[in-house]
Scaffold this active site. Structure first.
Site, PDB file in Angstrom:
ATOM      1  N   ASP A 660       0.841  -1.190   0.000  1.00 50.62           N
ATOM      2  CA  ASP A 660       0.000   0.000   0.000  1.00 50.62           C
ATOM      3  C   ASP A 660       0.882   1.247   0.000  1.00 50.62           C
ATOM      4  OD1 ASP A 660      -2.737   1.195   0.459  1.00 50.62           O
ATOM      5  OD2 ASP A 660      -1.695   1.966   2.223  1.00 50.62           O
ATOM      6  N   GLU A 689       1.448   0.210  -4.981  1.00 44.55           N
ATOM      7  CA  GLU A 689       1.016   1.501  -5.494  1.00 44.55           C
ATOM      8  C   GLU A 689       2.235   2.409  -5.607  1.00 44.55           C
ATOM      9  OE1 GLU A 689      -3.440   2.219  -3.856  1.00 44.55           O
ATOM     10  OE2 GLU A 689      -1.884   2.235  -2.319  1.00 44.55           O
TER      11      GLU A 689
END
Length: 1021
Positions: A660, A689
């Site tokens: 994340d 990400e």
């Protein structure tokens, strides 16, 4: 006389401005409105950088509205200021004009700027105007709308800032476990600004939680939450007073000491302190530093910088890191603690305290258990042993002993299996009880760690658990993203273990996954997180889980018994084992970039400040948008992340990790994690990400951003380029993409089709790359995670409905198919949001992180209602898995074997995979995506017998029909796949085979008959 009076007035004004209680009110402000137009209509990441406004030093201004001309931003400027501005993309990725722009603002002013223009128009050009539509922003999405008439109580918060600058400051307020709301100031008095908070639905609540924040979590006034005592209200009205940097809440204005507080102080070496304050320092006098025993340290030099914003204090002797220190200065109230945060990044600290051992946490045996915790700044650490994970059941308190490299150790005799423990850590004058960051088991709600014999948590035959066969090449993966509760909370699931790890061990629990054909199940955070009350699981609770609490422990609410720490471990392993047995690998969504708690997190209780990045004023940097960001670039945080990931890979047999907000981690840490996992199993996949949530303290050049993918081999990044290219921006629900009408996004789609790699047929000037990229960012297609939807933002179905509210269901269904037909035939790593194959909706909720099960759950009736869509997705997956031409990774292979077809209509993207690409049985595979409302006749690369395996209705490996010649008519909103593959059983080939087989049978039968006749003839003789 008049001159004397004027002089006295001038002196009074100057003196007043220097007094602690003096105030200077800003001059009148005007509004500068900037209209900006881009020819491609794409405004993602564009903003305005403004300075010399007289209201802020420098700031980013976001566009907040749009009209027929383009996007609109408003800047507050002090009248008479010549303000500077630059229209830019992202954080200086690109500028609209290379020159700084300036404008004198003497009244409300409106200007118009077009793409590439230096200068501006002061009169509206032709075509400007039209309806002004407000853009959705996080800041106003949660603003309170409770009226005076609705309010059960009114709380007036009076807030004073020393610099008298209140722009963007607002209050985030909440009651109990209810969702928070923002409140803007709406009045002022001599004290400062006034925020009126109208409250309703109190239900007897006695506290109101508040955070004074700037913008949408750009920064906070202080790093801790404040709580207003509502019982002090009179006649349902309460006035409270806050002062910048002061954690106290005052209920009487006379109690407020308006003298400024020192803002921050930190050691940057063993002999150097940096001191800041909310107002400029005018002298270096009156500084005193004391240790925790009251001893005053001898100063060598005290220096102030030219702006007066910072004082540097040099000491004559090195400090002792086992002590704590405070600093005070005359003219400022209260001494403040000197933190070690500035020292944490020094080589001195690393050399003195980096611990590379593998025994942090507990080391268990039946005879004894040893404990080791890293707490270099602590003066005392106590090990607390408990009988249970909660309650008053302390067994023993054991003093730990300081050991090497800042660690503390203790050893306890006897069998401690299933015994709970915490650490009681004293740093300076503060003592806190904390959970071991290296805890591998915890009690209910994760408030105590637990010693556990991990061998006893293994399910039957766990030693024989083997992951399904997988090449290790990420392009061979098909990832399916799922939240645990979404799978089974709807009654149509038919599963008994609702929202539990064990749901995947039930008969039928994995049938959908195996039938669909995915290879990897990506589970949203399944480690222990904060939001769910595990003592109250009879009441439905939902959260995505991006609020980490204990990184190395499964989430308790997903187990059948969160009270006993060993149960969740066993059941998690059972889940992995069952998925493996059914041909599915398991990916964990990991969230090391921030913690759910900040100042009171276990990390911060044990080594205050170390595990987090700080802002220049000593606060918590907030690149996550969740109140903090961890410091992966500090060696012990980096070690923690590596230890944690490898623990999950070895103890739980995890097959992949999704990071994340990976750009909050530094490149070196991500590479070290990748290398550590490769040593364990090179087929473990890693992706994340390649962006942050804004405002990180990490240097951009060190961050694991998407644009630096080439520096992170073996690590993939989510491609927001193909995502937004296919269906439109996730930040603007009404903006369409290629499949829903924005055909100028075709180049973005093509860029996604080549897996974000270099290709001569891509016009990168038309791609409008997201995330700061200016060209191809992947070195191989295996680095590009291709997707159109995920848990964040709207589901694909909801996005299509938002952009085309008048479209009929059949058209939406065709687009639903085409969107992922593009993904599943593209080079790269396909990623599917659970339920997308059955038209999943969340009823337009684009941020359902804590919404109800009813919003988030998969309704399995959708599968029956949309069986054709499900079968289409299933067919595309089987096609991709059967044909390696769709799964090239090397950039050179893609360049040599993928050719985009030219001279095709706008709204169509088509390409050919040739030369038996990647060892495919098909010599040629042509893919055509027609996003238009009309049939399109498309020329094929050559005249041949083409086997059609995908059209707008059907997809798979079976031949639908044979197309003879060199052209085909493609129906609206449809994707077609045709191939030349001699190994395929077309109907014509099948008929030929039947003729050959029949002839062969006749020959065999005739031969057999002759032999029998000949034998009989000989026998008769």
């Amino acid at each position: 006389m008049k001159r004397l009076i004027s002089l006295l007035l001038a002196i009074a004004i100057v003196v007043t401005s220097l007094l602690p209680n003096g105030r200077i009110y800003a001059t009148d402000n005007a509004k500068l409105t900037i209209h900006y137009q881009r020819t491609d209509g794409v405004y993602d990441d564009w903003n305005i950088w403004a300075w010399d406004t007289g209201t802020e030093d420098m700031e980013q201004i976001d566009f907040t509205a749009r009209d027929d001309f383009g996007y609109i931003a408003e800047i507050e400027v002090a009248v008479g200021n010549e303000s500077g501005f630059i229209i830019r993309k992202g954080d200086w990725v690109a500028k609209n004009c290379d020159e700084d722009q300036r404008i004198l603002v003497e009244q409300d002013t409106e200007i118009w700027v077009t793409e590439g223009q230096c200068g501006y128009l002061t009169e509206a050009p032709e075509g400007a105007g039209g309806e002004v539509v407000q853009l959705p922003t996080a800041a106003n999405a949660n603003e309170s709308t409770v009226s005076d008439e609705e309010a059960e109580m009114q709380v007036f918060v009076h807030y004073r800032r020393y610099d008298d600058k209140y722009k963007k400051w607002n209050i985030w307020g909440w009651i109990g476990d209810k969702e928070g709301l923002s409140y803007a100031f709406n009045d002022e008095d001599d004290y400062g600004k006034i925020f009126k908070m109208n409250l309703k639905d109190l239900n007897g609540a006695q506290q109101l939680g508040i955070i004074m924040r700037k913008g949408d979590w750009d920064s906070r006034d202080i790093d801790q939450d404040r709580f207003i005592d509502l019982t002090k209200a009179k006649d349902e009205v309460l006035h409270v007073y806050l002062l910048e940097g002061d954690p106290n809440i005052y209920y009487n204005e006379d109690d407020v000491d308006l003298r400024p507080r020192l803002s921050s102080a930190t050691f940057t070496s063993l002999k150097k302190v940096i001191l800041t304050a909310p107002i400029p320092f005018t002298s270096t006098d009156g500084i005193e530093i004391k240790d925790n025993s009251g001893n005053i340290l001898e100063l060598d030099q005290v220096l102030v910088d030219q702006t007066g914003s910072t004082i540097v204090v040099l000491l004559k002797e090195d400090i002792n890191l086992e002590n704590s220190y405070t600093i005070s200065k005359e003219g400022f109230k209260d001494a403040i603690e000197v933190s070690y945060t500035g020292l944490f990044d020094s080589e001195e600290f690393h050399d003195a305290f980096y611990y590379d051992g593998d025994d942090l946490g507990f080391t268990y045996s039946k005879d004894n258990t040893s404990f080791r915790v890293w707490a270099p700044t602590a003066s005392k650490v106590i090990l607390n042993l408990y009988e249970a994970g909660s309650g008053d059941n302390l067994i023993e308190k054991i003093d730990m002993t300081r050991d090497v490299k800042g660690t503390w150790v203790a050893e306890v005799s006897g069998d401690l299996n299933l015994t709970y423990y915490t650490y009681e850590v004293t740093v300076g004058n503060q003592t806190n009880e904390a959970v071991d960051p290296y805890a591998r088991a915890v009690g209910v709600n994760g408030n105590r760690a637990m010693v556990v014999d991990l061998d006893l948590t293994d399910p039957e035959n766990w030693a024989e658990d083997v992951a399904p066969e997988f090449s290790g090449n990420p392009t061979d993966a098909i990832i399916y993203e799922l939240h645990m509760r979404d799978w089974s909370t709807h009654e149509s699931s038919g599963l008994e273990n609702v929202g539990k790890f064990l749901q995947f061990t039930e008969e039928g629990g994995t049938d959908h996954l195996t039938d669909l054909g995915i290879t990897h199940l990506h589970l949203l955070p399944a480690f222990d997180h904060r939001s769910i009350d595990e003592t109250n699981l009879d009441e439905a609770q939902f959260n995505w889980g991006y609020d980490p609490q204990n990184y190395n422990v499964p989430e308790g609410s997903y187990s059948t018994d969160p009270e006993n720490g060993e149960v969740r471990i066993n059941e998690f392993k059972q889940m992995v084992q069952s998925l493996h047995q059914n041909g599915v690998r398991v990916v964990m969504d990991v969230v090391y970039n921030h913690t759910g708690a900040t100042a009171d997190s276990d990390f911060n209780k044990i080594v205050p400040g170390y595990y987090y990045r700080q802002t220049t004023d000593g606060g918590f940097s907030n690149g996550s948008g969740c109140g903090n960001e961890t410091a992966s670039d500090r060696s012990m945080m980096r070690k923690f992340m590596i230890d944690s990931v490898t623990y999950w890979a070895t103890e739980y047999n995890i097959d992949g990790f999704r990071f994340d907000l990976m750009a909050l981690h530094d490149i070196d840490t991500i590479n070290e994690i990748r290398n550590a996992l490769t040593e364990i199993d090179p087929t473990i996949i890693t992706y994340g990400e390649g962006w942050d949530a804004g405002g990180s303290a990490l240097k951009p050049t060190e961050a694991a951003l998407k644009i630096y993918a080439s520096q992170m081999p073996g690590v993939a990044m989510f491609s927001d380029d193909i995502r937004d290219g296919i269906k439109g921006s996730v930040f603007n629900a009404e903006e369409p993409g290629f499949v829903n009408g924005q055909f100028t996004f075709d180049e973005r789609v093509k860029f996604g089709i080549v897996g974000a790699t270099e290709h001569s047929q891509i016009d990168y000037n038309r791609v409008a790359l997201a995330g700061g990229a200016s060209g191809p960012w992947a070195t191989e297609a295996a680095q590009s995670i291709n997707y159109v939807s995920a848990h964040d933002n709207n589901t694909l179905y909801d996005k299509l409905i938002a952009t085309l509210p008048d479209a009929d269901e059949e058209t939406i269904k065709l687009m639903q198919k085409q969107a992922n037909a593009i993904i599943l035939t593209a080079q790269g790593v396909p990623f599917l949001h659970a339920g997308v194959e059955m038209m999943r909706t969340k009823d337009g909720d684009h941020n359902s992180y804590n919404a109800s099960d009813e919003v988030n759950q998969i309704n399995w009736n959708w599968k029956n209602e949309n069986q054709d869509v499900y079968n289409y997705y299933k067919g595309l997956i089987s096609l991709r898995r059967a044909h390696p031409a769709f799964r090239m990774s090397a950039q050179e292979d893609i360049q040599n074997n993928l050719t985009f077809m030219e001279d095709i209509p706008l709204g169509v993207v088509a390409f050919n995979l040739e030369n038996n690409a990647n060892g495919d049985s098909a010599s040629d595979i042509t893919v055509i995506h027609n996003a238009t409302d009309n049939e399109q006749v498309i020329s094929l690369p050559k005249s041949a017998d083409w086997q059609l395996v995908v059209n707008g209705e059907t997809a798979g490996t079976e031949v639908i029909e044979v197309i003879k010649g060199d052209s085909i008519t493609v129906t609206p909103h449809s994707s077609y796949v045709l191939m030349i593959d001699d190994s395929m059983n077309t109907t014509e080939n099948f008929n030929q085979l039947l003729l050959i087989a029949g002839a062969a049978l006749l020959v065999i039968a005739g031969t057999a008959g002759y032999i029998i006749y000949d034998k009989k003839k000989k026998a008769s003789k």
